[in-house]
Write a protein that holds these residues in place. Structure first.
Motif, short mmCIF file in Angstrom:
data_model
loop_
_atom_site.label_atom_id
_atom_site.label_comp_id
_atom_site.label_asym_id
_atom_site.label_seq_id
_atom_site.Cartn_x
_atom_site.Cartn_y
_atom_site.Cartn_z
N GLY A 247 0.71 -1.35 -0.18
CA GLY A 247 -0.20 0.12 -0.34
C GLY A 247 0.54 1.67 0.42
O GLY A 247 0.28 2.29 -0.53
N SER A 248 1.59 1.13 0.80
CA SER A 248 2.62 2.58 0.98
C SER A 248 3.62 2.57 -0.63
O SER A 248 3.35 3.73 -0.54
CB SER A 248 3.50 2.56 1.79
N LEU A 578 -8.84 4.39 -2.95
CA LEU A 578 -7.77 3.69 -3.71
C LEU A 578 -7.31 2.99 -2.45
O LEU A 578 -7.03 1.79 -2.06
CB LEU A 578 -6.77 4.06 -5.38
N PHE A 579 -6.96 3.91 -1.93
CA PHE A 579 -6.15 3.53 -0.71
C PHE A 579 -7.00 3.54 0.24
O PHE A 579 -6.63 4.90 1.09
CB PHE A 579 -4.90 3.82 -0.14
N PRO A 580 -7.64 3.59 1.52
CA PRO A 580 -8.72 3.88 2.09
C PRO A 580 -7.63 3.82 3.58
O PRO A 580 -7.59 4.98 4.57
CB PRO A 580 -9.63 2.74 3.30
N ARG A 598 -2.64 6.32 8.62
CA ARG A 598 -3.75 6.50 9.27
C ARG A 598 -4.82 6.65 7.94
O ARG A 598 -4.26 5.88 6.71
CB ARG A 598 -3.29 8.54 8.90
N TYR A 599 -5.91 6.95 8.11
CA TYR A 599 -6.80 6.55 7.60
C TYR A 599 -7.61 8.43 6.56
O TYR A 599 -6.44 9.26 6.50
CB TYR A 599 -8.75 6.95 8.08
N ALA A 600 -7.50 7.29 5.16
CA ALA A 600 -7.33 8.83 4.55
C ALA A 600 -8.72 9.52 4.93
O ALA A 600 -9.69 9.83 5.27
CB ALA A 600 -8.67 8.56 2.34
N GLU A 601 -8.11 11.08 4.32
CA GLU A 601 -8.69 12.13 4.43
C GLU A 601 -10.43 12.61 4.45
O GLU A 601 -11.43 12.69 4.95
CB GLU A 601 -8.27 13.26 4.07
N SER A 602 -11.14 12.01 2.87
CA SER A 602 -12.44 11.22 2.54
C SER A 602 -12.50 10.55 3.12
O SER A 602 -12.33 9.62 2.32
CB SER A 602 -12.23 11.73 0.90
N VAL A 603 -13.50 10.37 3.60
CA VAL A 603 -13.92 9.47 4.51
C VAL A 603 -14.92 8.52 3.74
O VAL A 603 -15.04 7.41 3.75
CB VAL A 603 -14.69 9.69 5.76
N PHE A 639 -8.85 -2.35 4.37
CA PHE A 639 -7.38 -2.11 3.11
C PHE A 639 -8.07 -1.36 1.61
O PHE A 639 -7.34 -1.09 0.64
CB PHE A 639 -6.37 -2.96 3.41
N GLY A 640 -8.59 -2.25 1.27
CA GLY A 640 -9.39 -1.98 -0.02
C GLY A 640 -8.87 -2.81 -0.68
O GLY A 640 -8.84 -3.81 -0.61
N LEU A 641 -8.81 -1.83 -1.85
CA LEU A 641 -8.15 -2.97 -3.59
C LEU A 641 -6.78 -3.57 -2.54
O LEU A 641 -6.53 -4.05 -3.20
CB LEU A 641 -8.35 -2.27 -4.07
#
Lengths: 662, 295
Positions: A247-248, A578-580, A598-603, A639-641
């Protein structure tokens, strides 16, 4: 497991390791010798003082060969795992009348202990090398903090090596790669000394988590038979490490690919128009290679290039002289071109400057040299360990010059300094024209100047009080001699005036000291400041114009380019989809390396991404890859995709069988 | 008599390919039991399930009273396992191997191991990787024997061995079994030698048991008869009586569990001329091939 059985298992490890263990001391000795010789050659070329100076100010990676501890780790893992897994030998481990996890634990414990011994030996050699050249702790500590990430990387590399050589499964090996590659990049990156200081323990924790990767790879061999809790748990940890790692990497790749063209603008206060003028440099795909920037006044009036430069006569003296456009007076003040060229000063301060490892040592120059030029001293100074004094160190033998240290410590105290020392700042550059010494903040918020004049301390207290926690004392001698420098605290910005030695607070308003870039321009008419930050970038850049005594005469907020802002928002939203969950190492405004999750800014976008990933995962599972565990769905939901991708990688064997069948 | 191995309705598939179709057999205590079959019969899958490296898709397989895929360490200490290819820790020397395994088996008998090693006149300081296949096989057999196991599972003991070492292996095994009463389950591709070794057997064909009985009983009941090949004989299909049919240039051979009279009556019922029907003597290998077919 009985003692005799344990002894047998350890004996087996000893037998496996004996083939190649002799390489380990050779690699260590090579690392140590290389470092020692690098320092030796610097000392021979520049002397003891030059050696210290090079280390302190240039921070060379003279210890670069200590990266071989990672090679040692891979070697240990190979020696242990390869003989154990050739052909069907892993079956011997599973048939031996002990719990397989016990056998694996003994193997990993033996290798870990050996690796720790290697790292302890490497540390001892490193410290011994540093002691040989009498380096003080202020140099040893940050230098060691630069080697320590490699030690942690060696732990992750060892377990990954055991995992890799134990398993013949392509899926497992891909998982190992997905987990190890990012941590290798994070911990193996070179840079200034001590960048990992604040987060070394987190990296250590992550490195030790790789033990589960090794367990999973070995237990994976028996996945078609018994599936104990050890297998389930180690698989879960391995999958999570791979998801976070991949992911990173993918997030960084995403931003490299989609990064929008950043409009480059600069903002200066014009003494002619008495407002800010903006130059806008086009960037990105649409811009021609020789495209001219556009110039504007605050009210949007377009200026030509000549008009722009005429609006900033101090900055573009030579252009105006060449064009015969230089005015006779500026802002009602008569001034020649020669005077104008020397009548301004520019300073840029950034949170990167103070959110970075502090100077290891300081160099107090003789303010009254015998000749016209400043000379380097024979020693360095540091703040004592408890902050209650100044200590001068002699590079030749590393010994503290007690009389000199006492003299300067007492001189500060006599001037009213209240220990402990809170901050120190100076400019140890012999190329400057004159020296103002160092400035120190005491525990009561007062600022003191400390100079060495004819070898003796000259200390005085400056007027004013510093509010807040000092982040940086920025000192820069200038031919205008208007300021000694500037002080940034978490609440305020101060100018240290050279004429009267007073602290003047600059009215820049509230700011976030951890995320700030500040440009200060000062001429005989005005002083202007522009502030920007990552957060502010989405609101705009703030400009403040003041008289030389910091009375505000004009404020302006330059809005961020709307198109750019829109692009960034869209890309951030897509990134959230793409990356929650986002893993990063760098944070805005800091040179330090922090591992953050951290969790993505746009929840809403992140949640949508999770739902989409769950749907994709459910469809893939129906194709029969064996992805049916409830815990896998939980990972995809979080974690999503990326989780879908990693779970597919983990079942590469099933996938290959599926494609062959169909 | 308690079964040391009990398989009931054993099924296993690799993806959609079914390999075992409800295998049922048991291995009683004492003697040497052969698990036989051609390549692709499901032998390796069955052995892997028995050895605990595979979990069956259906049915049960119990070894010494426990599920084969979840054997406890205590039960594993009672099983001597030979893996195909004499898999062992090649990086160890003979003496190191003995010292390594000894603590794991309560009944470990050092003398048995060194007696076998001594007969080969091999130094115990030699590494296993420096030995020939035959020497390795003896060391591995010695390690299994020294465990004094209740049950031995030997997967393809003959792989890579020349006739001399195969005979040596079998002779040592026979001697050990007679002396200690260990039960042995073995597989091998060299069927003709199994005649001297096994007491009972189960034969697999296409994932199913086609014979499960004593070897003597098998040889006594399984027959081969030949007669002149005719169009009627060419049209014959195998069934429960005639297990397989083989046609040569002028002769048809039929194999099955029948007497000469029974096969004559069978052929007459199916209107196959067989006036020249004769019984053909078979070796164990001939009988095995006759039961499982050549292809």
């Amino acid at each position: 497991m009985t003692k005799q059985q344990l002894r047998s298992l350890i004996s087996k490890e000893r037998i496996k390791l004996r083939r190649g263990i002799w390489l380990l001391p050779m690699l260590l000795l090579y690392s140590a010798a290389d470092s020692l010789l690098a320092l030796h050659s610097l000392q021979r070329a520049y002397g003891s003082f030059g050696l210290w100076e090079t280390i302190v100010f240039r921070q060379p990676q003279f210890f670069g060969r200590y990266f071989l501890v990672v090679v040692c780790a891979v070697l240990i893992g190979f020696l242990q795992a390869w003989p154990e897994s050739q052909g069907k030998r892993l079956r011997l481990l599973y048939h031996t009348p002990i719990e397989p996890v016990s056998g694996i634990a003994v193997m990993l414990a033996t290798g870990t202990i050996l690796l720790l011994l290697v790292n302890i030996a490497a540390t001892a050699l490193f410290l011994g090398t540093m002691q040989w050249f009498h380096f003080p702790r202020e140099i040893i500590h940050p230098a060691f903090l630069t080697v320590l990430p490699w030690i942690l990387l060696s732990i992750a590399a060892y377990y990954s090596s055991v995992a890799f050589f134990s398993s013949g499964s392509p899926g497992v090996r891909l998982l190992i790669g997905a987990a190890l590659y990012p941590i290798w990049n994070m911990l193996g990156a070179r840079g200034a000394y001590g960048l990992y200081e604040h987060s070394i323990w987190i990296y250590g924790f992550v490195a030790f988590l790789f033990v589960f990767v090794a367990c999973y790879a070995i237990l994976h061999y028996m996945r078609h038979a018994a599936r104990g809790s050890a297998f389930v748990f180690s698989r879960m940890i391995t999958i999570i490490l791979a998801i976070c790692g991949l992911g990173s990497v993918l997030l960084a790749l995403y931003w490299k690919i989609v990064i929008p063209a950043d409009p480059h603008t600069s903002m200066h206060f014009s003494p002619v128009h008495r407002q800010f003028v903006i130059s806008d440099f086009p960037a990105g795909k649409g811009a021609a290679p020789d495209a001219e920037p556009s110039y504007l006044l605050e009210n949007g009036t377009t200026l030509s290039r000549e008009q722009y430069r005429a609006a900033l006569p101090f900055l573009y003296v030579r252009d105006l002289v060449k064009w015969e456009m230089f005015p006779e007076s500026i802002g009602g003040v008569a001034i020649s071109a020669l005077e104008a060229e020397r009548a301004w000063q520019f300073v840029r301060l950034s949170s990167f400057d103070w959110n970075s490892p502090p100077p290891m040592l300081h160099m107090l120059l003789e303010s009254n040299p015998a000749g016209a030029r400043l000379q380097k001293p024979d020693d360095f100074f540091r703040v004592s360990y408890d902050g209650y004094g100044i200590e001068f160190l002699t590079p030749h033998n590393g010994i503290t010059d007690r009389p000199k240290s006492r003299a300067f410590t007492n001189a500060l105290g006599d001037a009213g300094f209240i220990y402990p020392i809170r901050a120190v700042g100076g400019n140890p550059d012999v190329r400057k024209r004159y020296d103002v010494g160092y400035f120190l903040a005491d525990s009561a918020g007062s600022l003191f100047q400390m100079r060495m004049v004819d070898g003796k301390p000259a200390c005085r207290r400056l007027e004013g009080h510093i509010e807040g926690s000092v982040r940086q004392i920025h000192i820069k001698e200038h031919h205008r001699q208007e300021y000694y420098g500037f002080i940034v605290t978490d609440r305020a910005l101060y100018a240290v005036m050279q004429k009267d030695g007073a602290l003047k607070r600059i009215p820049v308003g509230r700011f976030n000291a951890d995320d700030l870039t500040l440009a200060l321009w000062s001429d005989i008419l005005y002083t202007s400041v522009s502030l920007e930050s990552t957060e502010m970038n989405y609101a705009g850049r703030s400009g403040i114009a003041m008289t030389p005594d910091f009375r505000v005469v004009h404020r302006y907020m330059q809005p961020t380019d709307a198109v750019y802002l829109e692009s960034v928002n869209v890309l951030k939203t897509f990134a959230a989809f793409l990356f929650p969950v986002q893993i990063m190492q760098d944070i805005s405004g800091s040179s330090f390396r922090y591992l953050q999750v951290r969790y993505a800014e746009s929840v809403p976008a992140a949640l949508s991404g999770s739902v989409f990933a769950l749907v994709v995962f459910a469809l893939i599972s129906r194709l029969g890859f064996g992805l049916r565990r409830g815990s896998d769905y939980a990972l995809v939901a979080v974690f999503g995709l990326t989780a879908v991708l990693v779970l597919l990688l983990s079942e590469t064997d099933s996938f290959l069988s599926f494609t062959r069948r169909n | 008599m308690d079964s040391l191995i009990a398989c009931k309705g054993l099924r296993h598939a690799y993806g959609r390919k079914q390999v075992l179709h409800g295998l049922t057999f048991s291995v009683e205590s004492g003697g040497i039991f052969g698990l036989l079959g051609k390549n692709g019969a499901g032998k390796s899958t069955a052995i892997n399930i028995l050895m605990g490296f595979l979990r069956p898709s259906g049915g049960t397989c119990r070894v010494l009273g426990e599920e084969s895929h979840a054997l406890s360490p205590e039960v594993r200490s009672r099983i001597g396992l030979l893996q195909e290819g004499f898999v062992q820790y090649d990086f160890m020397r003979v003496a190191e191997l003995e010292r390594y395994y000894a603590p794991f088996y309560p009944g470990w008998n050092r003398e048995v191991f060194y007696d076998l090693i001594g007969r080969m006149q091999m130094p115990d300081t030699r590494r296993l990787s420096a030995m020939s296949n035959g020497q390795r096989s003896q060391v591995v057999l010695g390690l299994i024997m020294a465990q004094m196991p209740e049950l031995m599972i030997l997967d393809d003991y003959s792989m890579g061995l020349d006739v001399g070492y195969r005979r040596l292996f079998v002779d040592f095994l026979r001697e050990y079994v007679t002396l200690h009463g260990t039960t042995v389950l073995l597989t091998s591709h060299v069927v003709q030698e199994l005649d001297r070794v096994i007491d009972r057997m189960v034969v697999l064909k296409e994932g199913r048991v086609c014979a499960c009985m004593g070897k003597r009983e098998f040889m006594d009941s399984f027959r081969c008869c030949s007669f002149r090949r005719t169009p009627a004989s060419l049209a014959m299909k195998s069934d429960d009586t005639v297990r397989s049919i083989e046609h040569m240039a002028k002769t048809t051979f039929v194999y099955g569990f029948f007497s000469e009279q029974e096969i004559a009556a069978y052929l007459e019922r199916h209107q196959v001329p067989a006036a020249d029907l004769v019984s053909v003597p078979m070796s164990f290998e001939d009988a095995f091939v006759g039961l499982t077919g050549k292809y």
